[in-house]
Design a protein around this motif. Structure first.
Motif, PDB file in Angstrom:
ATOM      1  N   CYS A 196      14.192 -17.314 -21.420  1.00  0.00           N
ATOM      2  CA  CYS A 196      13.122 -17.999 -20.681  1.00  0.00           C
ATOM      3  C   CYS A 196      13.185 -17.655 -19.195  1.00  0.00           C
ATOM      4  N   THR A 197      14.396 -17.624 -18.648  1.00  0.00           N
ATOM      5  CA  THR A 197      14.558 -17.256 -17.235  1.00  0.00           C
ATOM      6  C   THR A 197      14.108 -15.823 -16.997  1.00  0.00           C
ATOM      7  N   ALA A 198      14.434 -14.927 -17.922  1.00  0.00           N
ATOM      8  CA  ALA A 198      14.018 -13.527 -17.802  1.00  0.00           C
ATOM      9  C   ALA A 198      12.498 -13.405 -17.795  1.00  0.00           C
ATOM     10  N   GLU A 199      11.830 -14.191 -18.625  1.00  0.00           N
ATOM     11  CA  GLU A 199      10.361 -14.133 -18.666  1.00  0.00           C
ATOM     12  C   GLU A 199       9.759 -14.643 -17.363  1.00  0.00           C
ATOM     13  N   MET A 200      10.296 -15.737 -16.840  1.00  0.00           N
ATOM     14  CA  MET A 200       9.771 -16.283 -15.589  1.00  0.00           C
ATOM     15  C   MET A 200      10.006 -15.317 -14.428  1.00  0.00           C
ATOM     16  N   GLY A 243       1.730  -5.288 -15.903  1.00  0.00           N
ATOM     17  CA  GLY A 243       1.565  -6.553 -16.619  1.00  0.00           C
ATOM     18  C   GLY A 243       1.989  -6.455 -18.068  1.00  0.00           C
ATOM     19  N   LEU A 244       2.016  -5.238 -18.598  1.00  0.00           N
ATOM     20  CA  LEU A 244       2.465  -5.040 -19.976  1.00  0.00           C
ATOM     21  C   LEU A 244       3.932  -5.438 -20.141  1.00  0.00           C
ATOM     22  N   ILE A 245       4.711  -5.301 -19.072  1.00  0.00           N
ATOM     23  CA  ILE A 245       6.126  -5.665 -19.135  1.00  0.00           C
ATOM     24  C   ILE A 245       6.262  -7.165 -19.412  1.00  0.00           C
ATOM     25  N   THR A 246       5.510  -7.963 -18.666  1.00  0.00           N
ATOM     26  CA  THR A 246       5.546  -9.407 -18.861  1.00  0.00           C
ATOM     27  C   THR A 246       5.098  -9.779 -20.264  1.00  0.00           C
ATOM     28  N   MET A 247       4.013  -9.147 -20.720  1.00  0.00           N
ATOM     29  CA  MET A 247       3.504  -9.437 -22.051  1.00  0.00           C
ATOM     30  C   MET A 247       4.503  -9.045 -23.126  1.00  0.00           C
ATOM     31  N   ALA A 248       5.191  -7.922 -22.924  1.00  0.00           N
ATOM     32  CA  ALA A 248       6.179  -7.455 -23.905  1.00  0.00           C
ATOM     33  C   ALA A 248       7.349  -8.431 -24.007  1.00  0.00           C
ATOM     34  N   ILE A 249       7.840  -8.916 -22.860  1.00  0.00           N
ATOM     35  CA  ILE A 249       8.960  -9.860 -22.867  1.00  0.00           C
ATOM     36  C   ILE A 249       8.537 -11.184 -23.492  1.00  0.00           C
ATOM     37  N   SER A 250       7.334 -11.633 -23.169  1.00  0.00           N
ATOM     38  CA  SER A 250       6.830 -12.877 -23.747  1.00  0.00           C
ATOM     39  C   SER A 250       6.691 -12.753 -25.264  1.00  0.00           C
ATOM     40  N   PHE A 251       6.153 -11.634 -25.714  1.00  0.00           N
ATOM     41  CA  PHE A 251       5.978 -11.432 -27.157  1.00  0.00           C
ATOM     42  C   PHE A 251       7.334 -11.326 -27.851  1.00  0.00           C
ATOM     43  N   ALA A 252       8.291 -10.662 -27.208  1.00  0.00           N
ATOM     44  CA  ALA A 252       9.637 -10.528 -27.782  1.00  0.00           C
ATOM     45  C   ALA A 252      10.287 -11.905 -27.930  1.00  0.00           C
ATOM     46  N   ARG A 253      10.130 -12.747 -26.915  1.00  0.00           N
ATOM     47  CA  ARG A 253      10.697 -14.100 -26.999  1.00  0.00           C
ATOM     48  C   ARG A 253      10.077 -14.876 -28.158  1.00  0.00           C
ATOM     49  N   PHE A 254       8.768 -14.750 -28.316  1.00  0.00           N
ATOM     50  CA  PHE A 254       8.079 -15.445 -29.402  1.00  0.00           C
ATOM     51  C   PHE A 254       8.580 -14.962 -30.768  1.00  0.00           C
ATOM     52  N   MET A 255       8.736 -13.653 -30.914  1.00  0.00           N
ATOM     53  CA  MET A 255       9.175 -13.091 -32.190  1.00  0.00           C
ATOM     54  C   MET A 255      10.612 -13.486 -32.512  1.00  0.00           C
ATOM     55  N   ILE A 256      11.474 -13.496 -31.496  1.00  0.00           N
ATOM     56  CA  ILE A 256      12.871 -13.878 -31.726  1.00  0.00           C
ATOM     57  C   ILE A 256      12.965 -15.331 -32.189  1.00  0.00           C
ATOM     58  N   TYR A 257      12.198 -16.210 -31.551  1.00  0.00           N
ATOM     59  CA  TYR A 257      12.190 -17.607 -31.984  1.00  0.00           C
ATOM     60  C   TYR A 257      11.596 -17.744 -33.391  1.00  0.00           C
ATOM     61  N   THR A 258      10.583 -16.927 -33.672  1.00  0.00           N
ATOM     62  CA  THR A 258       9.954 -16.996 -34.991  1.00  0.00           C
ATOM     63  C   THR A 258      10.911 -16.528 -36.081  1.00  0.00           C
ATOM     64  N   VAL A 259      11.553 -15.391 -35.854  1.00  0.00           N
ATOM     65  CA  VAL A 259      12.481 -14.836 -36.845  1.00  0.00           C
ATOM     66  C   VAL A 259      13.666 -15.769 -37.061  1.00  0.00           C
ATOM     67  N   SER A 260      14.132 -16.407 -35.981  1.00  0.00           N
ATOM     68  CA  SER A 260      15.273 -17.320 -36.094  1.00  0.00           C
ATOM     69  C   SER A 260      14.861 -18.702 -36.589  1.00  0.00           C
ATOM     70  N   ASN A 261      13.590 -18.838 -36.967  1.00  0.00           N
ATOM     71  CA  ASN A 261      13.070 -20.119 -37.453  1.00  0.00           C
ATOM     72  C   ASN A 261      13.233 -21.220 -36.403  1.00  0.00           C
ATOM     73  N   TYR A 262      12.988 -20.842 -35.147  1.00  0.00           N
ATOM     74  CA  TYR A 262      13.068 -21.758 -34.002  1.00  0.00           C
ATOM     75  C   TYR A 262      14.464 -22.379 -33.898  1.00  0.00           C
TER      76      TYR A 262
END
Length: 287
Positions: free
Chosen positions: A240-244, A210-229
């Protein structure tokens, strides 16, 4: 990322996920000789939502080729806007399907005698349902009236779901927090089981996926945050497809434990006609 590259990446992710899901059903129906459970069906529902998300994203990305976004924010394509709007629901609801599958599996796994564990699971189940309902309500009402989501007026488009940072981070928090709760439950289960140390380590390894899913989800959040959405549509769709898909694969892997055990056992035990095949023995042990 180019349009064609994004589409190919999503199709590959769908194909890998479909293979794992089919293998899960094969193990359940043929090796374990059992009927499909609620947990299995929920994975398939999650896969259907993932396919629907990819289709909507494909329509949107194709529309963006002939109607390029202005400042990566606004468009004059109603098709693009409606496809993106629909994909938001498929994504946000689809992410809860693997969680629901894992939760159903835990309800089957934890005996009724473990009242404290089942109470904990009940609390997590209620939270999961409330989080899913909250996510849908947020998508429905964060932009009101709803038709603003596909309005060609620039000011109204600015209020749409896909332009809303609040919708993004609130939905991410709901999903990520549910993942955290589900991640810790198995460790309480293992403590209550009388298993050899090697078996416990094996279960810990399976549930820690389950850590894999959490890591990908957190990475997606950080990338959107750093890129200012402000991430490109092609890149965002693939992430998003990779996370699902990763969520569905992780939800299916515990069901493949029997297959892994069977392969190892068969390699060590030659077939003997008088004792029966190793497949029969393993299936009996897990019945």
């Amino acid at each position: 990322m180019e349009f064609s590259t994004a589409i190919i990446a999503q199709v590959v992710l769908l194909a890998v996920t479909l293979s794992i899901t089919l293998l899960r059903c094969f193990v359940r129906l043929r090796i374990e000789a059992r009927a499909l459970t609620l947990s299995d069906y929920l994975v398939w529902v999650g896969y259907a939502f993932t396919v629907a998300f990819v289709v909507c994203q494909g329509v949107a990305l194709n529309a963006a080729r002939t109607h390029p976004l202005v400042d990566d924010t606004y468009t004059d394509s109603v098709v693009y806007l409606k496809a993106v709007y629909a994909s938001c629901f498929f994504f946000d609801i689809g992410l809860f399907m693997p969680k629901a599958s894992i939760t159903a599996f835990y309800w089957w796994l934890i005996p009724r005698m473990f009242r404290s564990l089942r109470f904990m699971l009940c609390v997590v189940t209620v939270y999961l349902v409330l989080a899913a309902v909250g996510s849908v309500c947020l998508d429905l009402f964060i932009c009101f009236p709803v038709h603003y989501n596909w309005s060609l007026d620039y000011e109204k488009q600015g209020q749409s779901i896909w332009n809303s940072w609040n919708d993004f981070w609130i939905n991410w928090m709901l999903n990520f927090s549910a993942d955290v709760f589900l991640f810790f439950i198995p460790f309480f289960i293992i403590k209550s089981l009388k298993l050899r140390q090697r078996q416990k380590f094996g279960l810990i390894g399976v549930f820690s996926l389950g850590l894999i899913t959490m890591a990908i989800s957190f990475a997606r959040f950080m990338i959107y945050t750093v890129s200012n959405y402000d991430l490109g549509d092609n890149d965002g769709a693939v992430m998003c497809t990779a996370e699902m898909c990763t969520s569905l694969i992780v939800a299916s892997l515990p069901g493949l434990k029997v297959l892994i055990t069977l392969v190892g056992y068969t390699a060590q035990q030659p077939y003997r006609e008088d004792l029966g095949s190793p497949v029969t023995s393993i299936t009996t042990n897990f019945s």
